[in-house]
Design an enzyme around this catalytic site. Sequence first.
Site: not given
Ligand code: PMP
Length: 407
Positions: A201, A204, A124, A365, A227
């Site tokens: 990270d 997910q 991401h 993203c 999430k």
């Molecule tokens: N890493 C991953 C794999 C994600 O899916 C996301 C959110 N789409 C993020 C980081 C960023 O998370 P946040 O916007 O809640 O900070």
Amino acid sequence: METFDIQRVRADFPILGREVNGKPLVYFDNGATTQKPKQVIDAIVNYYADMNSNVHRGVHYLSQISTDAFEVTRRKVQSFINAAHEHEVIITKGTTESINIVASCFGRTFIGEGDEIIISAMEHHSNIVPWQMLADEKGCVLRIIPMNDRGELDIEAYNALFSERTKLVSFTYVSNSLGTINPVKAMIDLAHQHGVPVLVDGAQAIQHIPVDVQALDVDFFAFSGHKMYGPTGVGVLYGKEELLNKMPPYQGGGDMIKDVTFEKTTYNELPFKFEAGTPNIEAGICLGDAIDYINSIGLDAIHAYEEELLAYASEKLATIEGIRFIGTAATKSSVISFVVDGIHPYDIGVILDKLGIAVRTGHHCAQPVMQAFGIPGTVRVSLALYNTKEEVDLLVAGLERAVRMLK
Ligand code: PMP
């Protein structure tokens, strides 16, 4: 709840009762954010109605109960991820901030010119850009673990990326754009054989897969509350005590200090050293209610239910004419990304929305992933514990209709 009772689960989520465009809402954008159960919504209301007060400061009653409730969440997180110490749990704004803390505090201190950071091809943007910013500042270099056309990381190539200059590895547990579950334990062990710490990270993963940071032996682990059925504006950075103690604070301000004079300031201990200023108190407290909610069902039961749903949805969607799945790894979590020949993902999203079905379209993203597959974006269906096979059937019928209209 002993067995997974989908109707009972659905009844916990008030928003699932609403209509969108005159149709019952079918919500398949859980990778972006999950809906909230009434247990969490009630806890948010209760916080403001009953205990609103700043934390960690006052001697008065309300400040004490809000501080206690905030710290209860820290202990709930500790036990949820099996951290050795509660002060290894830093309450942040979310995954993005958690990763930025590591990039800023670990990166600026321990990574210099010519040093190397390994990330993967399926990150991401929030696990790419902070490292690029560090690289711009420090002159360090990013090395990218490649992936195959199923969306699986090449572990041999990963091993070959390590050098004397490797200072950190950072990769996602589950890909938000492909659904791939990476072999995190093996990847962490490999990094440790090279003497390199690892940030995972978990944005997910945390809502789908039981996580034990000690069993993984992971050095840093990041995730977001929103999430995992909790509020927005709150998340976690887990870090091993030894590493966190070596890192300077992230931001300066209240709460992160022990003593301040104009001559010299001494910093607070963990975890407060990394928690400057007034946090998102209600979100912090209610993240604990989200954890209680998940625990009341059990992540193993949730995982089993979601796996069945993923298999069902993958099989049904495969019948759509011209569909091509993006991300077909052997081990996948609750994400199905796809394109349909000759149709723009956005147009599919718009038609599904008219039918009350929420999916995400675009690059999620993760633009480098789209570049690797040579596509501008995908339609992404991401599942949660309250989705059903009937909803999948509605999605498939909606897609058939969209394909007929757009072809
Ligand atoms: N890493 C991953 C794999 C994600 O899916 C996301 C959110 N789409 C993020 C980081 C960023 O998370 P946040 O916007 O809640 O900070």
